[in-house]
Design a protein around this motif. Structure first.
Motif, mmCIF file in Angstrom:
data_model
loop_
_atom_site.group_PDB
_atom_site.id
_atom_site.type_symbol
_atom_site.label_atom_id
_atom_site.label_comp_id
_atom_site.label_asym_id
_atom_site.label_seq_id
_atom_site.Cartn_x
_atom_site.Cartn_y
_atom_site.Cartn_z
ATOM 1 N N PHE A 727 0.809 -1.216 0.000
ATOM 2 C CA PHE A 727 0.000 0.000 0.000
ATOM 3 C C PHE A 727 0.841 1.264 0.000
ATOM 4 O O PHE A 727 0.420 2.306 -0.524
ATOM 5 N N PHE A 728 2.029 1.212 0.600
ATOM 6 C CA PHE A 728 2.858 2.414 0.705
ATOM 7 C C PHE A 728 4.036 2.412 -0.260
ATOM 8 O O PHE A 728 4.936 3.249 -0.146
ATOM 9 N N GLY A 729 4.036 1.486 -1.207
ATOM 10 C CA GLY A 729 5.033 1.506 -2.269
ATOM 11 C C GLY A 729 6.440 1.158 -1.843
ATOM 12 O O GLY A 729 7.413 1.602 -2.459
ATOM 13 N N VAL A 730 6.592 0.362 -0.773
ATOM 14 C CA VAL A 730 7.922 -0.103 -0.354
ATOM 15 C C VAL A 730 8.236 -1.378 -1.129
ATOM 16 O O VAL A 730 7.614 -2.415 -0.914
ATOM 17 N N ALA A 731 9.179 -1.289 -2.044
ATOM 18 C CA ALA A 731 9.463 -2.418 -2.935
ATOM 19 C C ALA A 731 10.333 -3.465 -2.247
ATOM 20 O O ALA A 731 11.070 -3.165 -1.299
ATOM 21 N N ILE A 732 10.208 -4.703 -2.733
ATOM 22 C CA ILE A 732 11.130 -5.762 -2.305
ATOM 23 C C ILE A 732 12.433 -5.586 -3.063
ATOM 24 O O ILE A 732 12.461 -5.577 -4.288
ATOM 25 N N LYS A 733 13.510 -5.423 -2.341
ATOM 26 C CA LYS A 733 14.837 -5.242 -2.925
ATOM 27 C C LYS A 733 15.850 -5.806 -1.937
ATOM 28 O O LYS A 733 15.480 -6.216 -0.831
ATOM 29 N N PRO A 734 17.112 -5.874 -2.304
ATOM 30 C CA PRO A 734 18.085 -6.506 -1.417
ATOM 31 C C PRO A 734 18.076 -5.981 0.012
ATOM 32 O O PRO A 734 18.264 -6.739 0.962
ATOM 33 N N SER A 735 17.829 -4.680 0.182
ATOM 34 C CA SER A 735 17.897 -4.101 1.524
ATOM 35 C C SER A 735 16.645 -4.341 2.355
ATOM 36 O O SER A 735 16.663 -4.146 3.569
ATOM 37 N N THR A 736 15.524 -4.728 1.740
ATOM 38 C CA THR A 736 14.293 -4.973 2.502
ATOM 39 C C THR A 736 13.929 -6.454 2.563
ATOM 40 O O THR A 736 12.887 -6.808 3.109
ATOM 41 N N LEU A 737 14.781 -7.305 2.015
ATOM 42 C CA LEU A 737 14.485 -8.736 1.992
ATOM 43 C C LEU A 737 14.394 -9.340 3.388
ATOM 44 O O LEU A 737 13.686 -10.313 3.611
ATOM 45 N N LEU A 738 15.129 -8.750 4.335
ATOM 46 C CA LEU A 738 15.214 -9.350 5.661
ATOM 47 C C LEU A 738 13.964 -9.120 6.502
ATOM 48 O O LEU A 738 13.806 -9.753 7.542
#
Length: 872
Positions: A727-738
């Motif tokens: 909903f807030f546009g936070v994409a899955i990427k290497p830094s948010t995978l955890l």
């Protein structure tokens, strides 16, 4: 087992203190030598084709340097003094040990023809400082007559200039990298200050260096802030300095051990492993809270310190072991990804979290064994008005409003699923930095004026040695370069074609109109000049390999997101292939017809096409047709089947061997492949983590229904996390995978503590579910609220990061911890109350392994627990 462990700790506390001091001394020594990793994140496994292709490319073309670029927004050709200083800056930087070459307007070279030696010679275009504007204007004319440099070092539209500084990799990646890089920056900054200019900085080495410095700074910041936040909250909860100091000792030792583990295993601190020390603090504090709260609770109950410490180990210590084990195993599943950066993080996190169990259990038990029992006022935190009111509210909801609970969580789950579907995958090299950060700002400046700084390489395999230099191949390479010419995402390309065009211009005495490919009729005149020049100066070695089978086309690309990169490659790949292999589409269609299509094909038409190919293809066609009938029409598939099966395979092989292979490679491609690889494996590792945790809980609780309820309870926080991201546009990427793994690993800890206490209360209350749930909420609720608050504020310190992904991780995990707390304190007890007898099975009461339910105490009289040195 746990009772014996408690007795062992209390009997041999001095020996254990000596062991702890010894191990900590070793880990402190190891931690002092831990190093920072300066390269790009190693996201791909060693055997990944994209990584192998990149390593092969660097070996083939002797890629031994990396380029740092600076730029200015001043017209050098209208200011002799500024031009001379720019020229001097290039010379000063080039003398620094580790700098390979410096290329700018001031250090540009020209190629001249030496007729007497029949060779080309490279000479600097600028022989020295210019004396006046007239000399500078003449130099500008000479420079602009060299198309080789067009839009490479100087932007003719706005008169901006660029300087490219090539640094040798072995120097840049050495231990004194910061000092080496600093020596370059100091000279550039002196130039910047003297002329009051705003110099732009970029290039992969600069981005890596600056981001590494940020990681170093933030590691210290996170540890300091996390300690400060936890100290304040613990003081608020306990109203006593002693429990706070003990807790800080535990997590302090945990941080030292984690850093020591990194160095002991031969790892370096990366953007992920830099998160482990603050993670150890926020994960270690809940251990301390559960153990200290249990100690205070037991003392308040019966006043016997030895008995209280024994029960701390036997009842909470074993539950703590289970929670730390599940959290650690959750991180350990990253090893299944085979991604180097995740494997290292997973192993270090697992070992560090398991060590936390031993540290918290030993330090707290041994320390309190020496101290006087706390005063009654120090245990009043167990009955504070606000926490008592909150626990009573939880009981009211669980016992009186379960239907509403299911509706709220049910509607929330549906909304979360909708948000989960909106998550996007992305990732580029600087997307974790804010758009107004100097690194990003300067990078965008170079992209706008010179077309990007991230290396993008095309490697072309002509199939056989000595093929690259053929006229037909060079024309194809030139056409491939034209594919990128009008694409704003790319810089100007450089290849063997550009070098030969430069050589041709030199052969005709610098005439810019002769800047073009060497024609067939001219090749005999150029042969000696090129051979002699290349032998002396390696004129062409940067663009082709020694066998002349492989060539490279070098470009720089903007730092675009992985989704845009995928889209760009899907457009470029067929265009490049159509140039290098113009017959591929037609031949692939023919092979498809022969192998798959039952439709009759005109024999004569097919024959005419295949016979145009090489002799081997002709023979395969003759063999293929030999068993066919003489009818006008022919079913090709039937003929292929009737013929020797190897004939068709050899025909396909002959066709494919004639193709020119090519690869896109470089940091831009490996980062794209790495991001996609990590995302694909994220859910695999998360699924494995859930499965392993479920199996561990099955071994402890031995109840399938209880496992299902537990997993459902802990999946809801994950769904919430995904919903917020969507909903807030936070994409899955290497830094948010955890985010998902951390949230699940910590959330399941509360479930284990609650169920462990619930099962103890079932025995005590003779399977009365209502009273058991009430007692479990009363005792574990306090600790779960304390730990959730600490985890919330502990992870919130990541919001101080300059990396967007780290900020998102902190915010998401913080919010998820609150959702997990309510799920475990409201939804889980509600399930237990609703399902009632179906959850209280004999297997649940009698687990496979006695880890959490030992009620016996050790014989206190057997303990040597006398006052020592004034302590008790």
């Amino acid at each position: 087992m746990w009772a014996k462990l408690a007795g062992f700790i209390l009997r041999y506390r001095f020996l254990l203190i000596a062991v702890l001091i010894g191990i900590t001394s070793f880990m402190l020594y190891q931690a002092s030598g831990v190093k920072l990793y300066y390269g790009l994140p190693r996201m791909l496994p060693d055997e990944d084709p994209a990584l192998i292709a990149f390593d092969t490319f660097r070996e083939r073309f002797k890629e031994e340097s990396t380029v740092f670029v600076i730029g200015i927004e001043k017209d050098l050709f209208n200011n002799p003094d500024l031009f001379n200083k720019w020229w001097s800056l290039g010379r000063e930087v080039s003398k620094i040990d580790g700098v390979d070459t410096v290329l700018s307007v001031g250090s540009a070279f020209n190629i001249e023809k030496n007729d007497s030696l029949r060779k080309f010679e490279i000479r600097p275009l600028v022989q020295g400082k210019v004396s006046d504007q007239a000399e500078l204007s003449k130099l500008q004319e000479d420079f602009e007559d060299l198309p080789f440099y067009r839009n490479l070092l100087y932007n003719h539209e706005n008169n901006y200039s660029l300087m490219a500084i090539s640094m040798r990799n072995e120097r840049f990646n050495s231990t004194d990298r910061s000092a080496f890089f600093g020596s370059i920056l100091s000279k550039v900054e002196a130039f910047e200050e003297e002329y009051d200019l705003e110099v732009k900085y970029s290039g992969m080495p600069y981005i890596r260096e600056m981001m590494t410095d940020l990681i170093k700074q933030e590691l210290k910041l996170f540890v300091a802030l996390t300690l400060l936040v936890t100290i304040i909250i613990l003081l608020f909860f306990f109203r006593s300095v002693k429990p706070v100091l003990i807790s800080m000792t535990v997590v302090g030792l945990g941080v030292i051990w984690s850093l020591g583990t990194i160095n002991t295993l031969g790892y370096e601190i990366t953007i992920l492993t830099s998160l482990i020390p603050p993670l150890i603090i926020v994960i270690g504090i809940p251990n301390c809270i559960y153990l200290i709260n249990k100690f205070h609770s037991e003392l308040k109950s019966h006043g016997n310190k030895a008995k209280a410490l024994t029960r701390v180990v036997t009842r909470i210590g074993k539950a703590t072991f289970m929670t730390n084990a599940t959290t650690g195993v959750g991180f350990l599943t990253f090893t299944f990804t085979e991604s180097i950066i995740l494997v290292e993080f997973g192993i270090v996190a697992f070992l560090s979290i398991i060590s936390l169990f031993f540290l918290s259990t030993l330090v707290i038990t041994i320390t309190f064994s020496f101290m006087d029992p706390p005063k009654d006022s120090f245990t009043d935190h167990l009955e504070k008005n606000w926490i008592t009111a909150f626990i009573n509210w939880l009981k009211k909801v669980v016992f009186g409003h379960r239907t509403k609970v299911y509706w709220v969580f049910g509607i929330g789950t549906v909304i979360a699923l909708i948000g989960l579907l909106r998550i996007e995958t992305t990732g580029n090299i600087v997307d974790d930095l804010p758009t107004d950060h100097p690194i990003v700002y300067d990078l965008r400046w170079f992209e706008s004026n010179f077309g990007g700084v991230v290396p993008f390489e095309i490697q072309v395999d002509a199939g056989k040695p000595k093929q690259i230099m053929k006229s037909s191949m060079l024309k194809k390479l030139d056409e491939v370069s034209d594919v990128f010419k009008d694409n704003p995402s790319f810089s100007r390309s450089i290849s063997i074609v550009d070098a030969l065009k430069f050589v041709r211009q030199a052969f005709y005495n610098g005439n810019p109109e002769k800047y073009g490919l060497i024609e067939t009729r001219e090749r005999a005149f150029f042969a000696d000049y090129i051979e002699n020049a290349n032998a002396d100066q390696g004129l062409l070695h940067s663009y082709i390999d020694s066998t002349e089978q492989f060539a490279r086309i070098s470009l720089q690309i903007e730092d675009i997101a992985t989704k845009e990169m995928d889209s760009l490659l899907s457009v470029i790949t067929p265009r490049v292939d159509a140039i290098l292999n113009p017959k591929r589409a037609k031949e692939d269609s023919l092979i498809s017809v022969i192998s798959n299509s039952p439709t009759p094909v005109e024999k004569d038409s097919l024959a005419r096409y295949i016979l145009k190919r090489n002799s081997l293809a002709k023979r395969q066609f003759v063999n293929l047709m030999s068993d066919s009938n003489a009818s006008e029409k022919l079913d090709i598939k039937e003929v292929a089947v009737a013929s020797d099966a190897n004939n068709f395979d050899r025909f396909k092989s002959a066709v494919s061997e004639s193709y020119i292979d090519f690869d896109f490679t470089g940091p831009s491609i490996t980062f794209l492949k790495g991001t996609n690889y990590l995302v694909r494996n994220l859910f695999v590792s998360l699924s494995i983590a859930i499965l392993i945790v479920a199996l561990l809980m099955a071994a402890v609780f031995n109840s399938f229904r209880m496992i299902v309820v537990s997993v459902i309870t802990n999946l809801i926080p994950l769904l919430f996390t995904g919903a917020v991201m969507g909903f807030f546009g936070v994409a899955i990427k290497p830094s948010t995978l955890l985010v998902f793994s951390i949230a699940f690993g910590i959330s399941v800890d509360d479930t284990i503590h609650f169920l462990a206490k619930y099962r103890q209360e079932l025995k005590h209350h003779k399977n009365d579910i209502g009273r058991s749930v009430n007692s479990a909420l009363q005792e574990t609720g306090v600790s779960m609220v304390y730990t959730s608050i600490i985890l919330f504020f502990g992870f919130s310190v990541f919001d101080s990061s300059q990396f967007g992904g780290t900020k998102a991780l902190g915010l998401l995990v913080s919010l998820t911890m609150l959702v997990a707390m309510f799920a475990n304190l409201i939804l889980l007890p509600s399930f237990l109350m609703t399902l009632e007898k179906g959850m209280v099975t004999k297997s649940f009461q009698e687990p496979l392994f006695q880890i959490l339910d030992e009620e016996e105490d050790i014989e206190l009289d057997d303990l040597d627990f006398k006052p020592k040195n004034g302590f008790e």
